[in-house]
Design a protein around this motif. Structure first.
Motif, PDB file in Angstrom:
ATOM      1  N   ILE A 294       0.911  -1.207  -0.091  1.00 36.50           N
ATOM      2  CA  ILE A 294      -0.051  -0.096  -0.086  1.00 36.50           C
ATOM      3  C   ILE A 294       0.768   1.351  -0.043  1.00 36.50           C
ATOM      4  O   ILE A 294       0.576   2.020  -0.622  1.00 36.50           O
ATOM      5  N   LYS A 295       1.992   1.210   0.710  1.00 38.74           N
ATOM      6  CA  LYS A 295       2.923   2.488   0.900  1.00 38.74           C
ATOM      7  C   LYS A 295       3.452   2.666  -0.363  1.00 38.74           C
ATOM      8  O   LYS A 295       3.639   3.469  -0.951  1.00 38.74           O
ATOM      9  N   LYS A 296       3.943   1.486  -1.160  1.00 38.52           N
ATOM     10  CA  LYS A 296       4.536   1.841  -2.523  1.00 38.52           C
ATOM     11  C   LYS A 296       3.486   2.572  -3.467  1.00 38.52           C
ATOM     12  O   LYS A 296       3.956   3.188  -4.192  1.00 38.52           O
ATOM     13  N   LYS A 297       2.236   1.918  -3.393  1.00 34.12           N
ATOM     14  CA  LYS A 297       1.220   2.404  -4.389  1.00 34.12           C
ATOM     15  C   LYS A 297       1.010   3.818  -3.870  1.00 34.12           C
ATOM     16  O   LYS A 297       0.904   4.584  -4.870  1.00 34.12           O
ATOM     17  N   GLN A 298       0.950   4.104  -2.704  1.00 36.38           N
ATOM     18  CA  GLN A 298       0.643   5.578  -2.365  1.00 36.38           C
ATOM     19  C   GLN A 298       1.852   6.369  -2.621  1.00 36.38           C
ATOM     20  O   GLN A 298       1.629   7.446  -3.284  1.00 36.38           O
ATOM     21  N   ALA A 299       3.172   5.887  -2.758  1.00 35.59           N
ATOM     22  CA  ALA A 299       4.012   6.697  -3.147  1.00 35.59           C
ATOM     23  C   ALA A 299       4.142   7.052  -4.635  1.00 35.59           C
ATOM     24  O   ALA A 299       4.371   7.908  -5.156  1.00 35.59           O
ATOM     25  N   ARG A 300       3.738   6.043  -5.377  1.00 36.80           N
ATOM     26  CA  ARG A 300       3.536   6.181  -6.727  1.00 36.80           C
ATOM     27  C   ARG A 300       2.425   7.057  -7.221  1.00 36.80           C
ATOM     28  O   ARG A 300       2.582   7.889  -8.084  1.00 36.80           O
ATOM     29  N   ARG A 301       1.517   7.035  -6.332  1.00 33.74           N
ATOM     30  CA  ARG A 301       0.204   7.911  -6.710  1.00 33.74           C
ATOM     31  C   ARG A 301       0.637   9.497  -6.526  1.00 33.74           C
ATOM     32  O   ARG A 301       0.385  10.488  -7.307  1.00 33.74           O
ATOM     33  N   ARG A 302       1.725   9.586  -5.485  1.00 35.44           N
ATOM     34  CA  ARG A 302       2.000  11.113  -4.970  1.00 35.44           C
ATOM     35  C   ARG A 302       2.704  11.550  -5.882  1.00 35.44           C
ATOM     36  O   ARG A 302       3.065  12.650  -6.415  1.00 35.44           O
ATOM     37  N   LYS A 303       3.784  10.570  -6.612  1.00 32.66           N
ATOM     38  CA  LYS A 303       4.840  10.834  -7.556  1.00 32.66           C
ATOM     39  C   LYS A 303       4.074  11.206  -8.896  1.00 32.66           C
ATOM     40  O   LYS A 303       4.492  12.553  -9.520  1.00 32.66           O
ATOM     41  N   ARG A 304       3.202  10.477  -9.251  1.00 35.81           N
ATOM     42  CA  ARG A 304       2.251  10.732 -10.491  1.00 35.81           C
ATOM     43  C   ARG A 304       1.683  12.315 -10.297  1.00 35.81           C
ATOM     44  O   ARG A 304       1.459  13.106 -11.361  1.00 35.81           O
ATOM     45  N   ALA A 305       1.248  12.567  -8.980  1.00 34.34           N
ATOM     46  CA  ALA A 305       0.301  13.773  -8.899  1.00 34.34           C
ATOM     47  C   ALA A 305       1.348  14.969  -9.031  1.00 34.34           C
ATOM     48  O   ALA A 305       1.087  15.904  -9.461  1.00 34.34           O
ATOM     49  N   LYS A 306       2.736  14.542  -8.433  1.00 36.25           N
ATOM     50  CA  LYS A 306       3.477  15.713  -8.586  1.00 36.25           C
ATOM     51  C   LYS A 306       3.831  16.092 -10.043  1.00 36.25           C
ATOM     52  O   LYS A 306       4.096  17.315 -10.588  1.00 36.25           O
ATOM     53  N   GLU A 307       4.025  14.863 -10.856  1.00 39.31           N
ATOM     54  CA  GLU A 307       4.276  14.941 -12.253  1.00 39.31           C
ATOM     55  C   GLU A 307       3.323  15.891 -12.999  1.00 39.31           C
ATOM     56  O   GLU A 307       3.592  16.758 -13.695  1.00 39.31           O
ATOM     57  N   LYS A 308       2.122  15.644 -12.683  1.00 41.85           N
ATOM     58  CA  LYS A 308       1.070  16.311 -13.200  1.00 41.85           C
ATOM     59  C   LYS A 308       1.052  17.626 -12.906  1.00 41.85           C
ATOM     60  O   LYS A 308       1.008  18.687 -13.875  1.00 41.85           O
ATOM     61  N   GLU A 309       1.335  17.834 -11.745  1.00 42.09           N
ATOM     62  CA  GLU A 309       1.460  19.619 -11.153  1.00 42.09           C
ATOM     63  C   GLU A 309       2.704  19.922 -11.942  1.00 42.09           C
ATOM     64  O   GLU A 309       2.429  21.163 -12.343  1.00 42.09           O
ATOM     65  N   GLN A 310       3.736  19.498 -11.934  1.00 40.48           N
ATOM     66  CA  GLN A 310       4.867  20.049 -12.533  1.00 40.48           C
ATOM     67  C   GLN A 310       4.451  20.460 -14.167  1.00 40.48           C
ATOM     68  O   GLN A 310       4.800  21.572 -14.654  1.00 40.48           O
ATOM     69  N   GLU A 311       3.581  19.478 -14.825  1.00 37.06           N
ATOM     70  CA  GLU A 311       3.244  19.749 -16.078  1.00 37.06           C
ATOM     71  C   GLU A 311       2.367  21.120 -16.287  1.00 37.06           C
ATOM     72  O   GLU A 311       2.609  21.602 -17.182  1.00 37.06           O
TER      73      GLU A 311
END
Length: 967
Positions: A294-311
């Motif tokens: 679950i922690k790995k999945k949440q970390a991936r989700r946060r990473k994706r959210a940051k990438e979107k924010e950066q875009e």
């Protein structure tokens, strides 16, 4: 002289693998499944039935099966509201609990297996003491059938300090009234009601940690709820806003692959799996992720959210900077449960799933998990669920490893026929023809066929002919279990086929209005080898055209006549050789479904959809008698063959009928009497086959069971049979009227009074014929003992006053007491001890108050002599609770109660001392044993002196781990 008949009795039913009336249980090797009124134990790997749990005389269907934490015991609920505790090792009933008025639908044991909770269609919830074999109390509150029950163990701090109840803890129940209720068992009240769904709650389960609850509804929705154990520990409290504490909180709704009704949710007892059945033929398996995943999945989700924010920043959308972060956080919270439960795979069964379960034991290694599925079409299947793999190439798939389906039909048993020596039975349904060995009741052949309607063994008993719905006559060879010939006989359904008495041909009747005559022709089974076994085929000889659909055809045993039943409700009789018309039998209001001609060719009996059976003479076609035979359509009729054991007697005019009212009836065709009514089937009875040697009769039914009814050597007299039926009706009526205590005023029930129908907790009682009989036996014993004591008292008094000479003998002892050689007080105790513990309280309720006063005197004597103190205490406490007002108002009772109190206290004190002494001794032995085993363990490990070993034991294993070695 009174005419007597021979009674017929049932033998065990066969053709059943698993009925759809109840859930099933699987332990990894054995499957415990319902089979109408019995429970079968199957070894699924071998496909072999190991045991049948059958109680003689009990006919109610099994509706619920549950294994106790004490592995040998099973609780089985039935459609009549009773619960039986079965011992798996001895296949016998340990105890019977009677408390529900309707079918038992849910059962739950607590962790130790000492308490059992049951829910029913009558909306009541009853808690049973398994050890004491009594009902503790009845909980009311639900408004519809209870569908699931779970015990919630109190966390150490969640048990209220003020709790005085003998059975603390909590109970969670789900019902079709859409509610989820939480009950506090220490106060015996509902402490929270949750409106769980918009439609019926069909299922519920707790996770092994007892923190999450999953509920499934009729709309296909699955919800998750959280139990607040901390709040349970604090108890009911008001918040600052004046609201009462909530213990169950809604968490989320879990999406399912199917939108059908969620009929079962089950957690694996010790593996991270959750299985849900919502579609008729499939079970969806979820995998419970670990915290790391679950922690790995949440970390991936946060990473994706940051990438979107950066875009977005790069694109110059400065105004929406904070929003993605917020979305990511809220999304993280919202999908927390979906993170935890990941859809893993879907198990698709070959038929409609009735229930499923995980295997308790680890089988097959490699981390595989077994999922057991009981199907509604009389079959069992076991699937292997592979462990999760890291590769993303192939999605995991469940594989079927075991199937048990051969010992039964998938659909209704439509037709039966017996071989001429009664050794083989052929049964056919829509899809399969099965051959059974009548001695061992084993299925020896299974062959595919179309929709079978009628069947018969061909002369020589090597082949079976089956008439189908599509108009074909299929001929099967039993030895090679193959289809040897397909004859396209008719353009409509073949309703009936019958072999000519001389064995040279057969006749078939069909919905295409034709009666066709066929001759048998022999051809070698192997054309290359002319000496091989000859097989029979059919050759069409002639056709008789009728005005309407032909429903049944029958030759007379002397071979002269042919009877044809038509859809216009008449029966036409023709001469067999010339096909010249002889008689027309009319009188039935609806079509004749079956008929038979007696062995002497003098009587023909017809049965119809108008529920009547008519007996006609074949000489003039006059109706001898019309009998109202069944409450529904009469499906089949057959004359009994002569019993070969009786020698050369004249052909019998006794006949059998079966109907859609689930009954088999035995009739006398000369006296027009119903000899016997045999109950046993749980669905419409379609098929009937009579033994050629007159020893038994076989029936096949919509419930997929085949039953054999054997002729016994026990004589049957009609007057006695009618009296017995009336008695059973009368006793059943009394029991029902006694159970109608909570009928409202104006319901027309005599003596209806306002009761505690609104009370949430009531006592557990239900009068049955057994409890009434037990109450009567106690009354008879009290009367007998009172008379005996009174007679001797009068004799002693007369002797003391000098009214009797010294030579006058004392009055003779009662023959019953003399036979048992016991005192009156001991005889009453014997009778009371014989009453089953579960029926004792209901039996005591039957006693009138006069007999209660009498029983009190005996209780005093038992307490004084310390005879069965436990039973004495149970009876006295129950009587005091039940008859408190009369006892208080009755001055005579003081003389009985004062010595009873003294004697009982003294007896109980002595018992308590004995038990305390034994407990202390056992604890001492246990401590001694533990110390010895621990010392041995340390001594074997390293060379230590006695002092060092003692020090090590005193330390309690702080420095090293204690290993519990089983000796």
């Amino acid at each position: 002289m009174v005419h007597s008949y021979l009674r017929h009795g049932p033998t065990e039913a066969f053709g059943l693998v698993c009925s759809a009336s109840s859930n099933s249980h699987y332990d990894g090797k054995l499957a415990y499944v319902p089979a109408l009124e019995d429970v079968l134990v199957w070894d699924v790997k071998k496909g072999q039935m190991l045991a049948m749990w059958h109680e003689t005389g009990h006919r109610a269907e099994v509706t619920c099966i549950l294994r106790s934490p004490q592995k040998d015991a099973f609780a089985v609920g039935y459609a009549d509201g009773s619960i039986r505790l079965w011992s798996a090792s001895s296949t016998s009933v340990i105890a019977t609990f009677n408390g529900h008025k309707k079918a038992v639908t849910a059962l739950a044991f607590d962790e130790t297996g000492t308490r059992l909770a049951s829910g029913s269609q009558d909306t009541d919830l009853i808690l049973w003491d398994v050890v004491g074999e009594t009902g503790l109390y009845r909980l009311r509150g639900h408004r519809d059938q209870i569908t699931a029950i779970r015990f919630i163990r109190p966390v150490a701090e969640s048990a209220p300090a003020t709790s005085t109840g003998t059975a603390p803890g909590f109970l969670l129940t789900a019902s079709k009234d859409t509610f989820l209720k939480l009950w506090d068992l220490s106060t015996q009240h509902c402490i929270q009601t949750v409106v769980a769904h918009r439609s019926e709650v069909w299922t519920m389960d707790l996770d092994p940690e007892q923190e999450l609850v999953f509920t499934g509804s009729g709309e296909g929705e699955m919800k998750a709820w959280k139990i607040d154990h901390a709040a349970l520990g604090r108890g009911l409290q008001e918040t600052d806003s004046g609201e009462v504490t909530k213990f169950i909180h809604s968490v989320a709704t879990l999406p399912l692959a199917s939108s059908h009704r969620v009929s079962q949710i089950t957690f694996h007892p010790h593996k991270p799996y959750l299985a849900v059945q919502s579609h008729d033929k499939s079970v969806e398996v979820f995998r419970i992720r670990t915290e790391e995943e679950i922690k790995k999945k949440q970390a991936r989700r946060r990473k994706r959210a940051k990438e979107k924010e950066q875009e977005k920043k790069e694109k110059g959308k400065k105004g929406e900077d904070a929003e993605p972060q917020m979305d990511a956080e809220s999304e993280e919270k919202a999908v927390e449960l979906a993170d935890l439960f990941q859809p893993y795979l879907i198990v698709r069964a070959s038929g409609k799933v009735r229930s499923f379960g995980f295997g308790e034991e680890e089988v097959g290694g490699k981390g595989n998990t077994q999922l057991f599925v009981a199907l509604a079409n009389n079959a069992l299947e076991v699937y292997n669920i592979p462990p999760p793999t890291k590769s993303k190439d192939a999605p995991p798939e469940a594989s079927r490893v075991f199937t048990v389906d051969l010992p039964g039909h998938r659909t209704d048993v439509r037709t039966l026929c017996l071989s001429s020596d009664d050794a083989l039975l052929a049964s056919a349904s829509n899809g399969s023809l099965k051959i059974w060995n009548m001695k061992t009741i084993a299925c020896i052949r299974t062959m595919d066929c179309g929709y079978a309607i009628c069947s018969t063994f061909l002369p020589g008993d090597r082949q079976v002919a089956v008439g189908t719905k599509s108009g074909e006559i299929l001929i099967y060879d039993i030895a090679s279990s193959s289809l040897v010939d397909t004859v396209q006989a008719h353009s409509g359904t073949v309703w009936s086929i019958h072999v000519r008495p001389d064995g040279v041909g057969l006749v078939s009747g069909s919905a295409d209005k034709d009666v066709k005559f066929w001759d048998f022709e022999r051809k070698p089974a192997n054309s290359d080898n002319p000496r091989s076994v000859a097989l029979l085929t059919l050759v069409h000889i002639r056709t008789l055209k009728m005005t309407d659909d032909v429903l049944c055809v029958r030759y007379s045993p002397n071979g002269k006549l042919l009877a044809v039943a038509l859809l216009d409700s008449t029966v036409k009789v023709f001469y067999q050789d010339t096909l010249k018309f002889f008689l027309s039998l009319y009188g039935h209001k609806l079509p004749v479904l079956s008929m038979d001609i007696s062995g002497d060719s003098k009587l023909i009996v017809t049965c119809s959809a108008d529920k009547n059976v008519k007996i006609w003479g074949l000489d003039f076609g006059d109706c001898h008698k019309s009998l109202f035979a069944h409450d529904e359509s009469v499906m089949q009729v057959a004359f009994e063959r002569n019993d070969t054991r009786e020698g050369d007697t004249k052909p019998s005019h006794y006949f059998w009928t079966v109907g859609k009212d689930k009954l088999l009836k035995y009739w006398d065709g000369d006296r027009f009497e119903n000899i016997q009514k045999l109950e046993g089937h749980h669905g419409e009875v379609w098929a009937l086959a009579v033994s050629h040697h007159g020893k038994f009769v076989v029936t096949g039914s919509h419930d997929k069971s085949i039953r054999v009814w054997e002729k016994l050597d026990e004589p049957l007299f009609l007057e006695e049979e009618r009296e017995r039926e009336l008695e059973a009706l009368y006793e059943g009526g009394i029991a029902d009227s006694l159970n109608q205590a909570d009928a409202p005023i104006g319901s027309g029930v005599p003596g209806a009074e306002p009761t505690d129908a609104a009370a949430e907790t009531t006592g557990v009682s239900k009068q049955t014929t057994e409890t009434l009989m037990a109450g009567e036996r106690i009354m008879e014993a009290l009367e007998l003992a009172d008379n005996e004591i009174e007679a001797f008292r009068e004799y002693e008094e007369a002797k003391r006053k000098g009214g009797l000479a010294a030579t006058v003998a004392p009055p003779p002892r009662n023959p019953v007491l003399a036979a048992y050689d016991v005192e009156p007080e001991e005889y009453v105790l014997k009778v009371v001890q014989r009453v089953p513990g579960t029926a004792l309280y209901d039996a005591l309720l039957v006693l009138p108050f006069g007999k209660v006063v009498s029983l009190m005197r005996y209780l005093n004597i038992w307490a004084q002599r310390e005879w069965n103190i436990v039973l004495t205490s149970r009876i006295i406490f129950f009587l005091l609770k039940t008859h408190h007002h009369q006892i208080v108002a009755n001055r005579v009772m003081r003389t009985a109660l004062i010595p009873l109190r003294r004697n009982l206290r003294e007896g109980l004190r002595r018992q308590k001392e004995t038990i305390g002494y034994n407990l202390a001794a056992l604890r001492f032995i246990q401590r001694q044993n533990d110390a010895r085993r621990t010392a041995e363990f340390f001594e074997q490990d390293e060379e230590l002196t006695e002092e060092q070993v003692r020090e090590k034991i005193a330390e309690g294993g702080k420095k090293r781990k204690r290993v519990n070695v089983k000796t």
